[in-house]
Motif scaffolding. Sequence first.
Motif, PDB file in Angstrom:
ATOM      1  N   LEU A  33       0.870  -1.032   0.054  1.00 39.54           N
ATOM      2  CA  LEU A  33       0.093   0.084  -0.079  1.00 39.54           C
ATOM      3  C   LEU A  33       0.817   1.336   0.062  1.00 39.54           C
ATOM      4  CD1 LEU A  33      -2.533  -1.026   2.991  1.00 39.54           C
ATOM      5  CD2 LEU A  33      -2.520  -1.410   0.238  1.00 39.54           C
ATOM      6  N   GLU A  34       0.204   2.263  -0.923  1.00 36.71           N
ATOM      7  CA  GLU A  34       0.617   3.581  -0.664  1.00 36.71           C
ATOM      8  C   GLU A  34      -0.334   4.464  -0.402  1.00 36.71           C
ATOM      9  OE1 GLU A  34       4.026   6.205  -3.314  1.00 36.71           O
ATOM     10  OE2 GLU A  34       2.212   5.803  -4.252  1.00 36.71           O
ATOM     11  N   THR A  35      -0.028   5.337   0.883  1.00 37.75           N
ATOM     12  CA  THR A  35      -1.093   6.076   1.351  1.00 37.75           C
ATOM     13  C   THR A  35      -1.048   7.512   0.562  1.00 37.75           C
ATOM     14  OG1 THR A  35       0.482   6.889   3.108  1.00 37.75           O
ATOM     15  CG2 THR A  35      -0.964   4.936   3.587  1.00 37.75           C
ATOM     16  N   ALA A  36      -2.072   8.449   0.691  1.00 42.33           N
ATOM     17  CA  ALA A  36      -1.801   9.439   0.238  1.00 42.33           C
ATOM     18  C   ALA A  36      -2.999  10.653   0.984  1.00 42.33           C
ATOM     19  CB  ALA A  36      -2.861   9.461  -1.257  1.00 42.33           C
ATOM     20  N   ASN A  37      -2.029  11.545   1.473  1.00 46.80           N
ATOM     21  CA  ASN A  37      -2.535  12.416   2.605  1.00 46.80           C
ATOM     22  C   ASN A  37      -2.314  14.016   2.003  1.00 46.80           C
ATOM     23  OD1 ASN A  37      -3.413  13.799   4.829  1.00 46.80           O
ATOM     24  ND2 ASN A  37      -2.134  12.693   6.257  1.00 46.80           N
ATOM     25  N   TYR A  38      -3.125  14.679   1.906  1.00 41.78           N
ATOM     26  CA  TYR A  38      -3.130  15.985   1.698  1.00 41.78           C
ATOM     27  C   TYR A  38      -3.629  16.820   2.693  1.00 41.78           C
ATOM     28  CZ  TYR A  38      -2.082  14.212  -3.045  1.00 41.78           C
ATOM     29  OH  TYR A  38      -1.552  13.488  -4.206  1.00 41.78           O
ATOM     30  N   ASN A  39      -3.463  16.396   3.754  1.00 47.24           N
ATOM     31  CA  ASN A  39      -3.935  17.077   5.123  1.00 47.24           C
ATOM     32  C   ASN A  39      -2.890  16.620   6.041  1.00 47.24           C
ATOM     33  OD1 ASN A  39      -5.768  18.543   6.271  1.00 47.24           O
ATOM     34  ND2 ASN A  39      -6.737  16.721   7.334  1.00 47.24           N
ATOM     35  N   ALA A  40      -1.869  16.795   5.817  1.00 46.94           N
ATOM     36  CA  ALA A  40      -0.606  16.271   6.616  1.00 46.94           C
ATOM     37  C   ALA A  40      -0.318  17.377   7.858  1.00 46.94           C
ATOM     38  CB  ALA A  40       0.450  15.960   5.848  1.00 46.94           C
ATOM     39  N   ASP A  41      -0.939  18.483   7.531  1.00 44.34           N
ATOM     40  CA  ASP A  41      -0.505  19.326   8.831  1.00 44.34           C
ATOM     41  C   ASP A  41      -1.469  19.280   9.829  1.00 44.34           C
ATOM     42  OD1 ASP A  41      -2.550  20.180   6.895  1.00 44.34           O
ATOM     43  OD2 ASP A  41      -2.460  22.351   7.229  1.00 44.34           O
ATOM     44  N   LYS A  42      -2.668  18.667   9.754  1.00 46.06           N
ATOM     45  CA  LYS A  42      -3.630  18.131  10.697  1.00 46.06           C
ATOM     46  C   LYS A  42      -3.627  16.672  11.190  1.00 46.06           C
ATOM     47  CE  LYS A  42      -6.386  22.056   9.511  1.00 46.06           C
ATOM     48  NZ  LYS A  42      -5.915  22.594   8.305  1.00 46.06           N
ATOM     49  N   ASP A  43      -3.144  15.856  10.366  1.00 47.07           N
ATOM     50  CA  ASP A  43      -3.219  14.555  10.438  1.00 47.07           C
ATOM     51  C   ASP A  43      -1.708  13.912   9.863  1.00 47.07           C
ATOM     52  OD1 ASP A  43      -3.428  11.917  10.444  1.00 47.07           O
ATOM     53  OD2 ASP A  43      -5.424  11.955   9.485  1.00 47.07           O
ATOM     54  N   PRO A  44      -0.888  13.401  10.948  1.00 48.31           N
ATOM     55  CA  PRO A  44       0.457  13.102  10.147  1.00 48.31           C
ATOM     56  C   PRO A  44       0.314  11.620   9.714  1.00 48.31           C
ATOM     57  CG  PRO A  44       0.308  12.700  12.548  1.00 48.31           C
ATOM     58  CD  PRO A  44      -0.983  13.512  12.183  1.00 48.31           C
ATOM     59  N   GLY A  45      -0.892  10.982   9.498  1.00 55.94           N
ATOM     60  CA  GLY A  45      -0.908   9.626   9.187  1.00 55.94           C
ATOM     61  C   GLY A  45      -1.462   9.408   7.764  1.00 55.94           C
ATOM     62  N   VAL A  66       2.508  -1.049   4.386  1.00 59.06           N
ATOM     63  CA  VAL A  66       2.524   0.220   3.915  1.00 59.06           C
ATOM     64  C   VAL A  66       4.080   0.290   3.259  1.00 59.06           C
ATOM     65  CG1 VAL A  66       2.297   2.803   4.175  1.00 59.06           C
ATOM     66  CG2 VAL A  66       0.593   0.979   5.165  1.00 59.06           C
ATOM     67  N   VAL A  67       4.295   0.747   2.362  1.00 58.05           N
ATOM     68  CA  VAL A  67       5.596   0.787   1.736  1.00 58.05           C
ATOM     69  C   VAL A  67       5.953   2.085   0.968  1.00 58.05           C
ATOM     70  CG1 VAL A  67       6.083  -1.665   1.224  1.00 58.05           C
ATOM     71  CG2 VAL A  67       4.949  -0.364  -0.508  1.00 58.05           C
ATOM     72  N   GLY A  68       4.657   2.866   0.972  1.00 53.08           N
ATOM     73  CA  GLY A  68       5.081   4.368   0.535  1.00 53.08           C
ATOM     74  C   GLY A  68       4.128   5.316   1.194  1.00 53.08           C
ATOM     75  N   PHE A  84       4.701   6.953  10.456  1.00 53.12           N
ATOM     76  CA  PHE A  84       5.247   6.040   9.488  1.00 53.12           C
ATOM     77  C   PHE A  84       6.460   5.007  10.055  1.00 53.12           C
ATOM     78  CE2 PHE A  84       2.831   8.619   7.089  1.00 53.12           C
ATOM     79  CZ  PHE A  84       1.783   7.737   6.425  1.00 53.12           C
ATOM     80  N   GLU A  85       7.204   5.523  11.042  1.00 56.68           N
ATOM     81  CA  GLU A  85       8.047   4.418  11.582  1.00 56.68           C
ATOM     82  C   GLU A  85       7.198   3.588  12.610  1.00 56.68           C
ATOM     83  OE1 GLU A  85      12.336   5.483  13.206  1.00 56.68           O
ATOM     84  OE2 GLU A  85      10.908   6.317  14.614  1.00 56.68           O
ATOM     85  N   ALA A  86       6.442   4.015  13.069  1.00 58.86           N
ATOM     86  CA  ALA A  86       5.391   3.149  14.048  1.00 58.86           C
ATOM     87  C   ALA A  86       4.733   2.160  13.156  1.00 58.86           C
ATOM     88  CB  ALA A  86       4.152   3.750  14.703  1.00 58.86           C
ATOM     89  N   ILE A  87       4.437   2.322  12.065  1.00 57.32           N
ATOM     90  CA  ILE A  87       3.788   1.358  10.966  1.00 57.32           C
ATOM     91  C   ILE A  87       4.816   0.455   9.857  1.00 57.32           C
ATOM     92  CG2 ILE A  87       1.567   2.220  11.425  1.00 57.32           C
ATOM     93  CD1 ILE A  87       1.878   3.110   8.169  1.00 57.32           C
ATOM     94  N   GLY A  88       6.221   0.866  10.153  1.00 53.66           N
ATOM     95  CA  GLY A  88       7.077   0.126   9.475  1.00 53.66           C
ATOM     96  C   GLY A  88       7.204   0.803   8.054  1.00 53.66           C
ATOM     97  N   CYS A  89       6.966   1.923   7.771  1.00 46.99           N
ATOM     98  CA  CYS A  89       7.030   2.414   6.555  1.00 46.99           C
ATOM     99  C   CYS A  89       8.449   3.443   6.461  1.00 46.99           C
ATOM    100  CB  CYS A  89       6.039   3.122   5.867  1.00 46.99           C
ATOM    101  SG  CYS A  89       6.182   4.124   4.249  1.00 46.99           S
ATOM    102  N   LYS A  90       9.191   3.369   5.789  1.00 49.06           N
ATOM    103  CA  LYS A  90      10.704   4.201   5.616  1.00 49.06           C
ATOM    104  C   LYS A  90      10.659   4.893   4.629  1.00 49.06           C
ATOM    105  CE  LYS A  90      12.844   4.431   8.958  1.00 49.06           C
ATOM    106  NZ  LYS A  90      13.497   4.048  10.018  1.00 49.06           N
ATOM    107  N   ARG A  91       9.657   5.238   3.506  1.00 52.01           N
ATOM    108  CA  ARG A  91       9.537   6.144   2.369  1.00 52.01           C
ATOM    109  C   ARG A  91       8.297   7.104   2.518  1.00 52.01           C
ATOM    110  NH1 ARG A  91       9.547   0.803   0.383  1.00 52.01           N
ATOM    111  NH2 ARG A  91      11.680   0.179  -0.552  1.00 52.01           N
ATOM    112  N   ILE A  92       8.808   8.353   2.440  1.00 53.90           N
ATOM    113  CA  ILE A  92       7.793   9.485   2.238  1.00 53.90           C
ATOM    114  C   ILE A  92       8.058  10.298   1.138  1.00 53.90           C
ATOM    115  CG2 ILE A  92       7.121  11.521   3.420  1.00 53.90           C
ATOM    116  CD1 ILE A  92       6.691   9.294   5.169  1.00 53.90           C
ATOM    117  N   GLY A  93       6.828  10.543   0.384  1.00 50.87           N
ATOM    118  CA  GLY A  93       6.933  10.851  -0.892  1.00 50.87           C
ATOM    119  C   GLY A  93       6.279  12.487  -1.018  1.00 50.87           C
ATOM    120  N   ILE A  94       6.940  13.158  -1.816  1.00 51.82           N
ATOM    121  CA  ILE A  94       6.197  14.534  -2.183  1.00 51.82           C
ATOM    122  C   ILE A  94       5.469  14.320  -3.333  1.00 51.82           C
ATOM    123  CG2 ILE A  94       6.964  16.957  -2.942  1.00 51.82           C
ATOM    124  CD1 ILE A  94       9.813  16.429  -1.706  1.00 51.82           C
ATOM    125  N   PRO A  95       4.077  14.374  -3.264  1.00 47.07           N
ATOM    126  CA  PRO A  95       3.140  14.058  -4.352  1.00 47.07           C
ATOM    127  C   PRO A  95       2.901  15.226  -5.551  1.00 47.07           C
ATOM    128  CG  PRO A  95       2.079  14.818  -2.315  1.00 47.07           C
ATOM    129  CD  PRO A  95       3.436  14.985  -2.023  1.00 47.07           C
TER     130      PRO A  95
END
Length: 281
Positions: A33-45, A66-68, A84-95
């Motif tokens: 899975l790759e998540t998509a969050n455009y509200n990261a200033d309010k929800d870091p997940g 979750v791999v991205g 994302f460290e807590a759920i084992g994902c070590k990649r963060i993307g600029i969308p």
Amino acid sequence: MKVGIQLYSVRNAMAKDPIATLRQVVDCGYKYLETANYNADKDPGTGFGVSPREMNKILDDSGAKVVGAHMDPLDNLQPILDYFEAIGCKRIGIPMPFFKDLDDVKRQCDGFNLADEQCKARGFQLYYHNHYQEFQKFEGQTVLDYIYDNTQLYFEVDSFWAARGGVDPVALMEKLGRRLILLHQKDFSKDVREPINVFDGLVAPDADLSSLEKFDAPLSNDVFTEIGTGILPIQDYINAGNKVGVEYIFLEQDHTKMSSEIESIKTSMESFKKFSGIEWA
């Protein structure tokens, strides 16, 4: 490479019931899975209020990972890295950044580099995902070339949007080489009479593409079709990705005419199984 799903494909279902939707997605057979969050200033997940505990339960129960993670904005990066460290994902993307001019590109690259330093300090990879505006040129150089030359970011090539930007996705993958770590795959409908390259009559090379509204204005959602049912040479993209060592290719359905997002991603999964050089688990 392993096939996964970008959860933007089921964003409307996620907004209604994220937990049930996540379970449906993994029950379909998508394990990466790759998540998509455009509200990261309010929800870091995930962007839908799913706690690390809830996410880990879904992942543990299903064997999914979750791999991205597409995250915007990155102004408050440490809580994002904590999640994302807590759920084992070590990649963060600029969308999906937008750029006014070359000075703006330079300014944003400075910000990317600062975020990259913070990610590296905690063992994360920061990657950049393209659309078509990165292939607009300022002073003779594409935005993506400038990002490549002036940062150490990794890249996730969206082959659909690269083709829409008028470049050969395979040549782009070859250029990015070891810095290409992920792929996105969509498909272009065979039933739409519209140039794949947006700069071939749809968008002026010097157009103002500095906002989502301006990016979207010339485009039609009719060009999207379930992945593996259109006209893009997807096998070529898979072969090129495997050649440079890409680990994951994420299917992403921006828009569908099907009755539900879940039906759409199931159709894409079945259509995608005809390709070689991929695995699902």
